[in-house]
Design a protein around this motif. Structure first.
Motif, PDB file in Angstrom:
ATOM      1  N   SER A  48      39.227  13.222  34.828  1.00 28.69           N
ATOM      2  CA  SER A  48      39.396  12.752  36.199  1.00 28.69           C
ATOM      3  C   SER A  48      40.654  11.918  36.398  1.00 28.69           C
ATOM      4  N   ASP A  49      41.321  11.552  35.303  1.00 31.92           N
ATOM      5  CA  ASP A  49      42.433  10.614  35.410  1.00 31.92           C
ATOM      6  C   ASP A  49      43.747  11.151  34.842  1.00 31.92           C
ATOM      7  N   GLY A  50      43.757  12.355  34.306  1.00 32.36           N
ATOM      8  CA  GLY A  50      44.980  12.952  33.792  1.00 32.36           C
ATOM      9  C   GLY A  50      45.406  12.416  32.438  1.00 32.36           C
ATOM     10  N   TRP A  51      46.703  12.533  32.170  1.00 31.69           N
ATOM     11  CA  TRP A  51      47.273  12.155  30.877  1.00 31.69           C
ATOM     12  C   TRP A  51      47.604  10.668  30.823  1.00 31.69           C
ATOM     13  N   HIS A  52      47.354  10.070  29.666  1.00 34.41           N
ATOM     14  CA  HIS A  52      47.690   8.665  29.421  1.00 34.41           C
ATOM     15  C   HIS A  52      48.231   8.531  28.010  1.00 34.41           C
ATOM     16  N   LEU A  53      49.245   7.670  27.843  1.00 35.27           N
ATOM     17  CA  LEU A  53      49.674   7.287  26.508  1.00 35.27           C
ATOM     18  C   LEU A  53      48.619   6.299  26.009  1.00 35.27           C
ATOM     19  N   THR A  54      47.901   6.679  24.958  1.00 37.27           N
ATOM     20  CA  THR A  54      46.689   5.970  24.547  1.00 37.27           C
ATOM     21  C   THR A  54      46.851   5.344  23.169  1.00 37.27           C
ATOM     22  N   PRO A  55      46.617   4.025  23.044  1.00 34.21           N
ATOM     23  CA  PRO A  55      46.705   3.377  21.731  1.00 34.21           C
ATOM     24  C   PRO A  55      45.564   3.818  20.821  1.00 34.21           C
ATOM     25  N   ILE A  56      45.852   3.903  19.523  1.00 34.20           N
ATOM     26  CA  ILE A  56      44.871   4.331  18.523  1.00 34.20           C
ATOM     27  C   ILE A  56      44.636   3.171  17.562  1.00 34.20           C
ATOM     28  N   TYR A  57      43.359   2.797  17.415  1.00 34.80           N
ATOM     29  CA  TYR A  57      42.968   1.711  16.524  1.00 34.80           C
ATOM     30  C   TYR A  57      42.195   2.263  15.342  1.00 34.80           C
ATOM     31  N   GLU A  58      42.335   1.602  14.210  1.00 35.46           N
ATOM     32  CA  GLU A  58      41.533   1.912  13.026  1.00 35.46           C
ATOM     33  C   GLU A  58      40.235   1.113  13.136  1.00 35.46           C
ATOM     34  N   ARG A  59      39.101   1.783  13.011  1.00 33.05           N
ATOM     35  CA  ARG A  59      37.789   1.143  13.206  1.00 33.05           C
ATOM     36  C   ARG A  59      37.595  -0.074  12.307  1.00 33.05           C
ATOM     37  N   ASP A  60      38.027   0.008  11.068  1.00 34.32           N
ATOM     38  CA  ASP A  60      37.863  -1.101  10.124  1.00 34.32           C
ATOM     39  C   ASP A  60      38.654  -2.347  10.523  1.00 34.32           C
ATOM     40  N   ASP A  61      39.638  -2.186  11.411  1.00 34.50           N
ATOM     41  CA  ASP A  61      40.447  -3.323  11.842  1.00 34.50           C
ATOM     42  C   ASP A  61      39.805  -4.111  12.982  1.00 34.50           C
ATOM     43  N   LEU A  62      38.728  -3.582  13.581  1.00 36.46           N
ATOM     44  CA  LEU A  62      38.125  -4.222  14.747  1.00 36.46           C
ATOM     45  C   LEU A  62      37.026  -5.193  14.330  1.00 36.46           C
ATOM     46  N   SER A  63      37.256  -6.466  14.580  1.00 32.98           N
ATOM     47  CA  SER A  63      36.311  -7.527  14.215  1.00 32.98           C
ATOM     48  C   SER A  63      35.347  -7.799  15.363  1.00 32.98           C
ATOM     49  N   PRO A  64      34.215  -8.438  15.068  1.00 32.14           N
ATOM     50  CA  PRO A  64      33.313  -8.862  16.144  1.00 32.14           C
ATOM     51  C   PRO A  64      34.063  -9.715  17.164  1.00 32.14           C
ATOM     52  N   GLY A  65      33.796  -9.451  18.431  1.00 33.41           N
ATOM     53  CA  GLY A  65      34.461 -10.174  19.511  1.00 33.41           C
ATOM     54  C   GLY A  65      35.669  -9.449  20.074  1.00 33.41           C
ATOM     55  N   PHE A  66      36.137  -8.386  19.398  1.00 31.29           N
ATOM     56  CA  PHE A  66      37.288  -7.634  19.901  1.00 31.29           C
ATOM     57  C   PHE A  66      36.926  -6.976  21.225  1.00 31.29           C
ATOM     58  N   GLU A  67      37.810  -7.072  22.212  1.00 32.99           N
ATOM     59  CA  GLU A  67      37.635  -6.425  23.505  1.00 32.99           C
ATOM     60  C   GLU A  67      38.925  -5.737  23.891  1.00 32.99           C
ATOM     61  N   ARG A  68      38.790  -4.585  24.549  1.00 30.32           N
ATOM     62  CA  ARG A  68      39.973  -3.826  24.989  1.00 30.32           C
ATOM     63  C   ARG A  68      39.594  -2.951  26.148  1.00 30.32           C
ATOM     64  N   ASN A  69      40.389  -2.976  27.192  1.00 30.90           N
ATOM     65  CA  ASN A  69      40.189  -2.056  28.311  1.00 30.90           C
ATOM     66  C   ASN A  69      40.757  -0.699  27.950  1.00 30.90           C
ATOM     67  N   GLY A  70      40.100   0.361  28.430  1.00 35.18           N
ATOM     68  CA  GLY A  70      40.560   1.720  28.180  1.00 35.18           C
ATOM     69  C   GLY A  70      41.796   2.030  28.996  1.00 35.18           C
ATOM     70  N   PRO A  71      42.517   3.045  28.602  1.00 36.73           N
ATOM     71  CA  PRO A  71      42.155   4.005  27.573  1.00 36.73           C
ATOM     72  C   PRO A  71      42.476   3.487  26.168  1.00 36.73           C
TER      73      PRO A  71
END
Length: 105
Positions: A48-71
């Protein structure tokens, strides 16, 4: 046939003991002193929103409390998690990913 020896070729036994589940402990991660940074980015298409340049995170790098708006894209060995535009990703105290509008925990 009464005097014929019996040979067991296969024997299976199942047992069950009721027990309470082990307590789940919140994660403690004192190693990270700064928020994770994306390992890369790529163009991703959202219906519904087309193409976006999207950041890629490694799951193991995300600690409790991490928040991020999409995409955003979260990669790990067994799966890839997509956070669409307009949604929010929150990592709870147990390391679970919550995705939603405001991402209630």
């Amino acid at each position: 046939l009464r005097s014929t020896p019996v040979e067991f070729v296969n024997f299976h036994l199942s047992a069950y003991k009721p027990s309470s589940p082990p307590p789940i402990q919140p994660l403690t991660d004192n190693r990270r002193t700064k928020p994770p940074t994306p390992k890369s980015s790529r163009r991703a298409h959202f219906d519904s929103d087309g193409w976006h340049l999207t950041p890629i995170y490694e799951r193991d790098d995300l600690s409790p409390g991490f928040e991020r708006n999409g995409p955003a894209i979260v990669e790990e060995l067994t799966t890839t998690t997509l956070v669409p535009p307009g949604m929010q990703l929150v990592v709870d105290e147990y390391g679970s990913l919550h995705i939603g509008e405001g991402a209630q925990r």
